[in-house]
Design a protein around this motif. Structure first.
Motif, mmCIF file in Angstrom:
data_model
loop_
_atom_site.group_PDB
_atom_site.id
_atom_site.type_symbol
_atom_site.label_atom_id
_atom_site.label_comp_id
_atom_site.label_asym_id
_atom_site.label_seq_id
_atom_site.Cartn_x
_atom_site.Cartn_y
_atom_site.Cartn_z
ATOM 1 N N UNK A 14 55.576 -23.140 18.353
ATOM 2 C CA UNK A 14 55.480 -24.378 17.596
ATOM 3 C C UNK A 14 54.168 -24.404 16.819
ATOM 4 N N UNK A 15 54.258 -24.792 15.557
ATOM 5 C CA UNK A 15 53.073 -24.855 14.714
ATOM 6 C C UNK A 15 52.793 -23.572 13.946
ATOM 7 N N UNK A 108 52.583 -14.723 13.712
ATOM 8 C CA UNK A 108 51.532 -14.640 14.716
ATOM 9 C C UNK A 108 50.277 -15.336 14.193
ATOM 10 N N UNK A 109 49.736 -16.259 14.992
ATOM 11 C CA UNK A 109 48.523 -16.994 14.626
ATOM 12 C C UNK A 109 47.649 -17.188 15.851
ATOM 13 N N UNK A 110 46.338 -17.348 15.647
ATOM 14 C CA UNK A 110 45.446 -17.627 16.772
ATOM 15 C C UNK A 110 45.705 -19.026 17.351
ATOM 16 N N UNK A 111 45.418 -19.163 18.617
ATOM 17 C CA UNK A 111 45.655 -20.418 19.336
ATOM 18 C C UNK A 111 44.946 -21.598 18.679
ATOM 19 N N UNK A 112 43.708 -21.416 18.239
ATOM 20 C CA UNK A 112 42.970 -22.546 17.656
ATOM 21 C C UNK A 112 43.619 -23.043 16.362
ATOM 22 N N UNK A 113 44.178 -22.147 15.576
ATOM 23 C CA UNK A 113 44.868 -22.546 14.348
ATOM 24 C C UNK A 113 46.144 -23.315 14.706
ATOM 25 N N UNK A 114 46.873 -22.815 15.686
ATOM 26 C CA UNK A 114 48.096 -23.494 16.124
ATOM 27 C C UNK A 114 47.780 -24.897 16.647
ATOM 28 N N UNK A 119 48.082 -30.802 16.160
ATOM 29 C CA UNK A 119 47.441 -32.116 16.272
ATOM 30 C C UNK A 119 47.513 -32.881 14.955
ATOM 31 N N UNK A 120 47.660 -32.172 13.838
ATOM 32 C CA UNK A 120 47.767 -32.825 12.529
ATOM 33 C C UNK A 120 49.207 -33.181 12.167
#
Length: 171
Positions: A14-15, A108-114, A119-120
């Protein structure tokens, strides 16, 4: 797109942007787009909205309904782009087996970006608090899986172009 009908899976937690990329790809290819979230039961959506991750048993009817839909597209020789989490290798194998001509992509994305994206995001049943459970459930693709991993930090346009290039090469 090539003349061969394809069933295209855009996967990720998700995200990750799978719906945005999937819609843009379907538009570029002039084919149908389906969001797997629409196939979740109201009970499953309520569970996730309440912060409870789904078990494999609870995901089973959802995966089967997606397989049935993909099989119908395949039988009609009609192209479709499906945005689906595809967290488990077994689910990815089931989904691709339901198709005659399937291409799969994993964003594939880093956790902080997800986390920032979730949250937005407004008006979606999936809360950011479930991200860690999805990341822990995500099984890395096996060599036997025909799956292209893409850097989800790229623009939607760049990701669509990469998907189209891969689709052209898989004729």
């Amino acid at each position: 797109m090539n003349t061969k009908a394809q069933q295209i899976l855009i996967m990720g937690v998700s995200g990750s942007g799978k719906t945005s990329v999937g819609k843009a790809l379907a538009q570029a290819l002039a084919c149908d787009f389906i969001d797997a979230d629409d196939f979740h039961s109201p009970e499953s959506k309520a569970m996730m909205a309440a912060g409870t991750p789904l078990t494999d048993k609870e995901r089973e009817p959802w995966v089967l309904s997606l397989c049935e839909m993909l099989s119908q597209y395949s039988a009609k020789r009609k192209s479709v782009v499906l945005a689906v989490s595809g967290l488990k290798s077994a689910h990815r194998i089931q989904l691709t087996a339901a198709c005659k001509n399937c291409e799969s992509f994993l964003l594939d994305l880093p956790c902080d970006v997800l986390e920032a994206r979730l949250t937005q995001r407004a008006s979606h049943f999936f809360p950011a608090t479930l991200l860690k459970s999805q990341l822990s459930s995500l099984e890395q693709p096996k060599a036997s899986e025909s799956l292209t991993v893409l850097d989800g930090n790229q623009t939607i346009t760049a990701l669509v172009d990469l998907c189209k290039l891969q689709l052209t090469q898989s004729i």
